[in-house]
Design a protein around this motif. Structure first.
Motif, PDB file in Angstrom:
ATOM      1  N   VAL A  64      31.737  99.194  42.347  1.00  0.00           N
ATOM      2  CA  VAL A  64      30.752  99.781  43.268  1.00  0.00           C
ATOM      3  C   VAL A  64      31.363  99.959  44.654  1.00  0.00           C
ATOM      4  CG1 VAL A  64      28.562  99.346  44.435  1.00  0.00           C
ATOM      5  CG2 VAL A  64      28.759  98.952  41.988  1.00  0.00           C
ATOM      6  N   ARG A  65      32.134  98.986  45.104  1.00  0.00           N
ATOM      7  CA  ARG A  65      32.782  99.114  46.414  1.00  0.00           C
ATOM      8  C   ARG A  65      33.793 100.252  46.423  1.00  0.00           C
ATOM      9  NH1 ARG A  65      33.907  92.653  47.594  1.00  0.00           N
ATOM     10  NH2 ARG A  65      31.743  92.099  48.126  1.00  0.00           N
TER      11      ARG A  65
ATOM     12  N   GLU B  76      35.200 106.016  47.954  1.00  0.00           N
ATOM     13  CA  GLU B  76      35.477 107.402  47.590  1.00  0.00           C
ATOM     14  C   GLU B  76      34.425 108.338  48.174  1.00  0.00           C
ATOM     15  OE1 GLU B  76      38.059 108.662  46.133  1.00  0.00           O
ATOM     16  OE2 GLU B  76      39.022 106.730  45.782  1.00  0.00           O
ATOM     17  N   MET B  77      33.169 107.919  48.191  1.00  0.00           N
ATOM     18  CA  MET B  77      32.130 108.751  48.799  1.00  0.00           C
ATOM     19  C   MET B  77      32.369 108.921  50.301  1.00  0.00           C
ATOM     20  SD  MET B  77      28.709 107.349  46.868  1.00  0.00           S
ATOM     21  CE  MET B  77      28.464 107.610  45.111  1.00  0.00           C
ATOM     22  N   GLN B  78      32.815 107.871  50.944  1.00  0.00           N
ATOM     23  CA  GLN B  78      33.113 107.977  52.368  1.00  0.00           C
ATOM     24  C   GLN B  78      34.320 108.882  52.612  1.00  0.00           C
ATOM     25  OE1 GLN B  78      33.594 103.867  53.428  1.00  0.00           O
ATOM     26  NE2 GLN B  78      31.390 103.510  53.651  1.00  0.00           N
TER      27      GLN B  78
ATOM     28  N   ARG C 162      37.096 110.975  40.376  1.00  0.00           N
ATOM     29  CA  ARG C 162      37.152 109.510  40.421  1.00  0.00           C
ATOM     30  C   ARG C 162      35.768 108.906  40.541  1.00  0.00           C
ATOM     31  NH1 ARG C 162      41.476 105.989  43.988  1.00  0.00           N
ATOM     32  NH2 ARG C 162      41.220 104.059  42.805  1.00  0.00           N
ATOM     33  N   VAL C 163      34.882 109.524  41.297  1.00  0.00           N
ATOM     34  CA  VAL C 163      33.510 109.014  41.414  1.00  0.00           C
ATOM     35  C   VAL C 163      32.805 109.069  40.067  1.00  0.00           C
ATOM     36  CG1 VAL C 163      31.249 109.480  42.440  1.00  0.00           C
ATOM     37  CG2 VAL C 163      33.286 109.505  43.872  1.00  0.00           C
ATOM     38  N   GLU C 164      33.020 110.153  39.320  1.00  0.00           N
ATOM     39  CA  GLU C 164      32.394 110.255  37.996  1.00  0.00           C
ATOM     40  C   GLU C 164      32.924 109.177  37.059  1.00  0.00           C
ATOM     41  OE1 GLU C 164      32.996 114.166  36.590  1.00  0.00           O
ATOM     42  OE2 GLU C 164      31.635 115.120  38.041  1.00  0.00           O
ATOM     43  N   ARG C 165      34.231 108.915  37.105  1.00  0.00           N
ATOM     44  CA  ARG C 165      34.782 107.866  36.246  1.00  0.00           C
ATOM     45  C   ARG C 165      34.254 106.493  36.642  1.00  0.00           C
ATOM     46  NH1 ARG C 165      39.752 107.177  37.163  1.00  0.00           N
ATOM     47  NH2 ARG C 165      40.320 108.887  38.545  1.00  0.00           N
TER      48      ARG C 165
ATOM     49  N   ASP D 223      32.199 103.826  34.395  1.00  0.00           N
ATOM     50  CA  ASP D 223      32.592 102.422  34.254  1.00  0.00           C
ATOM     51  C   ASP D 223      31.445 101.488  34.637  1.00  0.00           C
ATOM     52  OD1 ASP D 223      35.053 103.300  33.474  1.00  0.00           O
ATOM     53  OD2 ASP D 223      36.003 103.004  35.435  1.00  0.00           O
ATOM     54  N   ILE D 224      30.719 101.821  35.691  1.00  0.00           N
ATOM     55  CA  ILE D 224      29.606 100.975  36.116  1.00  0.00           C
ATOM     56  C   ILE D 224      28.509 100.967  35.062  1.00  0.00           C
ATOM     57  CG2 ILE D 224      27.769 100.787  37.843  1.00  0.00           C
ATOM     58  CD1 ILE D 224      29.782 101.813  39.908  1.00  0.00           C
ATOM     59  N   ALA D 225      28.264 102.121  34.439  1.00  0.00           N
ATOM     60  CA  ALA D 225      27.258 102.162  33.368  1.00  0.00           C
ATOM     61  C   ALA D 225      27.691 101.298  32.180  1.00  0.00           C
ATOM     62  CB  ALA D 225      27.032 103.610  32.926  1.00  0.00           C
ATOM     63  N   ARG D 226      28.969 101.336  31.818  1.00  0.00           N
ATOM     64  CA  ARG D 226      29.459 100.483  30.722  1.00  0.00           C
ATOM     65  C   ARG D 226      29.365  99.013  31.100  1.00  0.00           C
ATOM     66  NH1 ARG D 226      35.317 102.513  29.411  1.00  0.00           N
ATOM     67  NH2 ARG D 226      35.192 100.658  28.061  1.00  0.00           N
ATOM     68  N   LEU D 227      29.667  98.694  32.342  1.00  0.00           N
ATOM     69  CA  LEU D 227      29.550  97.297  32.777  1.00  0.00           C
ATOM     70  C   LEU D 227      28.099  96.835  32.763  1.00  0.00           C
ATOM     71  CD1 LEU D 227      32.109  97.311  35.715  1.00  0.00           C
ATOM     72  CD2 LEU D 227      32.318  96.046  33.570  1.00  0.00           C
ATOM     73  N   ASP D 228      27.191  97.707  33.129  1.00  0.00           N
ATOM     74  CA  ASP D 228      25.775  97.342  33.064  1.00  0.00           C
ATOM     75  C   ASP D 228      25.359  96.994  31.636  1.00  0.00           C
ATOM     76  OD1 ASP D 228      25.440  97.687  35.782  1.00  0.00           O
ATOM     77  OD2 ASP D 228      24.753  99.768  35.607  1.00  0.00           O
TER      78      ASP D 228
END
Length: 366
Positions: A151-152, A157-159, A238-241, A245-250
């Motif tokens: 998440v960090r 990347e968004m910034q 990279r944001v999409e990946r 990854d965050i969805a898989r971790l959830d």
């Protein structure tokens, strides 16, 4: 290997071992009663590597010696391998804080001396273990900590995308608060695809952002070049990946929590007589029963909120605090129950500030 026997006062732990752990190797100190009996202690210091095969041999050696407790100092992440292997062998392991086992200043410091000192501190009960979660909790912690890192990284990347638009003189972030919402992602994708017309880009807005179409047209007037598009495409990818990854971790976190819940031990709430309830859970009479729930707050006719807390005569808040001080509403009659800090201290400055002992007398020193 060094072996020596000394005569000392009786320890709290008869058979104890301590490990001074490094990245490639460790020094193990074993202290057990000597064969002659009495107060004599046998001390043995050995060197081992931190490879798994050698750690298994170390565990077998300590089990054969009848070690009751293995103590090790928290050294970075190097303690994990010895701890997990010895724990799997059935040994009781303690991970102690370095602050509790710090050696005396001015003394020489080597791996052997540190392991001997740690062993002596542990056998006399002069240290306490730190919390080390069980294996299911460690698995859950592995997922959650990596999710925090993901998440960090996504936020960074968004910034970077926002700074890239600023470099291209596109002030989109001034109009759209979320560049990676539905509208923002559609606009960024169109920029990567080669669209440069501000009118077309502004038409991609959705929802409430459509009301700001005029501002969006002005914000998209800049000098967005192909180099910006190349870097922005990498950022979006990279944001999409990271989102994936965050969805898989959830999902993994949910499975780990479900597994922990399914295997959680159930507490036996029955008393010593089998099905009879225990005194703590029995309802009704008896001094050992649970306290009844507190009564609901007393309502005030025509007013909303808490009722004034009952206060003995002559000690009403009006007599101790001026109006607007002893309550948030500004009226002495609205003195709320539980406003301990306001009641205790009142005003922090000025001639009307009550003395602390007067406020403590009112609140009972809470």
């Amino acid at each position: 290997m060094a072996i020596e026997e000394t005569e000392e006062a009786g320890p709290f732990v008869e058979r104890v071992a301590a490990l001074d752990i490094g990245k490639a190797g460790l020094v193990a100190c074993l202290r057990v009663p000597a064969e002659g009996g009495g107060r004599r202690r046998r001390q043995e210091v050995t060197d081992w590597t931190t490879m798994t095969a050698d750690l298994v041999n170390l565990a077998d050696y300590l089990v054969c010696q009848g070690v009751e407790l293995v103590v090790m100092e928290a050294t970075g992440d190097y303690w994990r391998s010895p701890y997990y292997v010895l724990e799997a062998a059935g040994l009781r392991c303690w991970l102690v804080n370095a602050r509790q086992v710090k050696h005396l200043p001015g003394r020489p410091k080597t791996d052997k001396i540190d392991s001997v000192w740690l062993c002596k501190v542990a056998e006399r009960g002069m240290c306490s273990p730190s919390f080390v979660p069980a294996r299911p909790q460690r698995r859950l912690r592995l997922f959650t900590r990596y999710r925090i890192a993901a998440v960090r990284e996504r936020t960074r990347e968004m910034q970077r995308a926002e700074k890239l638009l600023e470099d291209a003189q596109l002030k989109v972030s001034v109009v759209a608060s979320d560049l990676f919402g539905v509208s923002g992602r559609a606009m960024l994708t169109a920029l990567v695809a080669g669209e440069r017309d501000p009118e077309v880009l502004a038409d991609l807005a959705r929802g409430r952002l459509r009301r700001k179409r005029t501002e969006l047209v002005r914000a998209f007037r800049g000098s967005f070049e192909d180099a910006h598009a190349t870097v922005l495409a990498m950022i979006l990818d990279r944001v999409e990946r990271l989102d994936s990854d965050i969805a898989r971790l959830d999902a993994s976190i949910a499975e780990a929590i479900a597994a922990m819940t399914d295997h959680a031990p159930t507490q036996d709430r029955s008393g010593p007589g089998g099905g009879a309830p225990s005194p703590d859970t029995a309802g009704g009479g008896g001094g050992g029963g649970r306290r009844p729930p507190p009564p609901p707050p007393r309502p005030v006719p025509g007013r909303r909120g808490w009722a004034p807390s009952p206060t003995p005569a002559g000690r009403r808040p009006e007599a101790l605090f001026p109006a607007g001080v002893c309550c948030r509403a500004g009226r002495p009659g609205d003195w709320p129950r539980g406003c301990v800090d306001t009641i205790r201290f009142g005003r922090t400055s000025g001639p009307d500030r009550p003395p602390v002992e007067t406020a403590d007398a009112l609140t009972g020193g809470r």
